[in-house]
Every structure is written in C-alpha cells, then in structure tokens.
Design a protein around this motif. Structure first.
Motif, PDB file in Angstrom:
ATOM      1  N   ALA A 111      37.985  44.025  36.493  1.00  0.00           N
ATOM      2  CA  ALA A 111      37.532  45.374  36.821  1.00  0.00           C
ATOM      3  C   ALA A 111      36.010  45.478  36.732  1.00  0.00           C
ATOM      4  N   LYS A 112      35.349  44.504  36.072  1.00  0.00           N
ATOM      5  CA  LYS A 112      33.906  44.511  35.937  1.00  0.00           C
ATOM      6  C   LYS A 112      33.239  43.451  36.819  1.00  0.00           C
ATOM      7  N   ASN A 113      33.983  42.914  37.771  1.00  0.00           N
ATOM      8  CA  ASN A 113      33.435  41.904  38.672  1.00  0.00           C
ATOM      9  C   ASN A 113      32.239  42.445  39.449  1.00  0.00           C
ATOM     10  N   THR A 114      31.176  41.652  39.527  1.00  0.00           N
ATOM     11  CA  THR A 114      30.030  41.994  40.352  1.00  0.00           C
ATOM     12  C   THR A 114      30.312  41.577  41.794  1.00  0.00           C
ATOM     13  N   VAL A 115      29.394  41.860  42.696  1.00  0.00           N
ATOM     14  CA  VAL A 115      29.605  41.536  44.111  1.00  0.00           C
ATOM     15  C   VAL A 115      29.789  40.033  44.337  1.00  0.00           C
ATOM     16  N   PRO A 116      28.924  39.146  43.781  1.00  0.00           N
ATOM     17  CA  PRO A 116      29.156  37.705  43.981  1.00  0.00           C
ATOM     18  C   PRO A 116      30.512  37.237  43.447  1.00  0.00           C
ATOM     19  N   LEU A 117      30.930  37.753  42.291  1.00  0.00           N
ATOM     20  CA  LEU A 117      32.243  37.377  41.754  1.00  0.00           C
ATOM     21  C   LEU A 117      33.367  37.893  42.634  1.00  0.00           C
ATOM     22  N   SER A 118      33.204  39.067  43.185  1.00  0.00           N
ATOM     23  CA  SER A 118      34.220  39.616  44.079  1.00  0.00           C
ATOM     24  C   SER A 118      34.331  38.792  45.350  1.00  0.00           C
ATOM     25  N   ILE A 119      33.192  38.325  45.868  1.00  0.00           N
ATOM     26  CA  ILE A 119      33.218  37.447  47.043  1.00  0.00           C
ATOM     27  C   ILE A 119      33.950  36.157  46.708  1.00  0.00           C
TER      28      ILE A 119
END
Length: 278
Positions: A223-231
């Motif tokens: 739930a705290k993933n940043t944009v690079p982690l989400s990619i």
C-alpha cells in the motif's frame, strides 16, 4: 596551409555534430519507442518497432490507472519526494551557510565529511540495522531520512559555492538591525540562493522520484509502494503486455517533465553559481 586548417576544422565540426546526433538518437530512441508502444494493442506491442499504432488506444492509460493502482503510487511518491525536497533544501542551505561562513577546524572537517558523502556508496546493511533499531521499518520516515542523508552532500556543495560569493556585509548589516540568525538567513541570504534552490529541487526531485533501490529495501507494505516499485510489480503482473507497461511508464514520468519544464531556466544558472568559488 590556411586551406588545410579550414578543412581540418570543418571535418572536426562535422565529426562533433555526428557524435552529438548519435548520442541524441541513443537517448530519444527508447523514449519514442515507449510512447508509441503505450498506444498500441497487446499484439502490436509484442513486436518492438518504431511503427505507428494502427489505432491510438487511449484506454490503455485508463486501464493502467485502475489496475496498476497508479493514483495510490503517485500519492506515496509525492509524500516521500515532497518531504525530502522540502527538508533537504532547508537543512542543506542552513548547513552550507554555517560551513561557508566559519573558517575554524570544525567547519573544514564537516566540509570534508560531506564531500566524502558525495562519493561514498550507500551501505544498505547498516541502514537496515539502524532503521530496525529505531523502530522505523516499513514507515515513510525511514525512506525520507535515508534520502535526505543521501542528497545532503551534493546539496551542501551547491549552496556553499553560491554562499561564498555573497558578501559577509549583508549578514553583518542584518545582525546590526537586530535580526536573529534564522531571521537573517531566511530573509537576506535564502532569497539570493534562488538559482541554486531550483537546481537542487530538480536534482533531488528526479533522484527521489525515480529511486528504486531504497524503496525496494525499505517499503514492506504494498500500500506504500512508490511509482518505481509499482512499475516493477506491474511488469510482473503484465508479462508480455508491454503496451500497458509502457503506458504506466509514460504516466510516471509526467511529473518529472512538468517540474523540469517549469524550472529549467534556473538549472544552468544554479549549476554555474554552485561552481564559482566552490
């Protein structure tokens, strides 16, 4: 002899232009490829080409926003990046001012210490241990503090170069008028650092927004993933569906383009100012 000199000069210029064009193409090619692929269908995106899509599929972006939890990732990245930029700017500028204005042994040691910080690599294992000891595992605070520590050395060097060119008479005049240290700094010195501040904001924003390594090790909740982690997670989820992955990437770089375009005129001025008398 004069003709030979002109010929050699023309050949040299041509060679420089060719090299610049090749370097430009090497940078632009992946960017154009990603943009074109973002509008293609799944079948078209399976073949890596610079061809235009048969139909520009704008719904790819809507799909990514819904399935990739993009808005949540944006929120997390903005919280982390915004706080890091804000705190780095103020802490580094004050630190640089103190170091630049003092000439004692302590300030020289600190200057050397921060200089080492520019070339020393991140030691992830000690950082993990420290974060766990402080009870900050999985929190925004752990990521923010690590980023601030990593960005401060370069920020201090940029500000120091500018501050050394500001006359000490301004400090003394403000002090004689009864201004305290922080009042004097933020009313007199801080406004003069505007080019360096914009440069530092852009460099820090881009570095933190695009960071993957620190987030990978210190974000323990999806739930705290940043944009690079989400990619990164989205690539695993959308294996071989490169049109959606590229659409995600295009959306993720929009904030960087906006920030860069808004403050690009200050970048060169800030870098030049930071290099003078540093």
């Amino acid at each position: 002899m004069k003709a030979n000199y002109k010929t050699k000069k023309a050949i040299t210029k041509t060679g420089i232009y060719v090299i610049c064009l090749l370097m430009t193409f090497a940078v632009i090619f992946p960017f154009i490829l990603v943009i074109l692929t973002a509008f293609k269908s799944v079948e078209e995106s399976a073949v890596v080409t610079l061809s235009l899509p048969k139909v520009f599929l704008w719904e790819n972006f809507r799909y990514v926003i819904e399935k990739g939890q993009l808005l949540r990732a944006f929120k997390n990245s903005f919280i982390i990046t915004g706080l890091v930029v804000l705190l780095t700017v103020f802490i580094s500028s004050v630190t640089a001012f103190i170091i630049s204005r003092r000439s004692d042994k302590t300030s020289k040691v600190l200057s050397g210490y921060f200089l080492i910080g520019m070339i020393a690599p991140l030691a992830l294992i000690p950082e993990v241990i420290i974060v766990k000891t402080l009870g900050l595992s999985g929190t925004y605070a752990s990521i923010i503090l690590i980023h601030i520590a990593a960005r401060m050395p370069l920020s201090i060097m940029i500000y120091s170069g500018v501050i050394k060119g500001i006359p000490r008479a301004l400090d003394e005049s403000a002090m004689l008028e009864g201004a305290g240290f922080f009042n004097m700094f933020y009313r007199v010195i801080f406004p003069l650092l505007k080019p360096a501040i914009f440069t530092n904001v852009i460099i820090t924003f881009m570095g933190v927004w695009n960071d993957f390594q620190i987030s990978l090790y210190f974000v323990t909740d999806t739930a705290k993933n940043t944009v690079p982690l989400s990619i990164y997670s989205f690539v695993g989820y959308m294996t071989y569906k490169w049109n959606y992955v590229c659409a995600f990437i295009v959306l993720s770089i929009l904030p960087i383009l906006v920030v860069y375009c808004a403050a690009q005129k200050y970048i060169v001025d800030g870098m030049i100012a930071g290099a003078v008398k540093s």
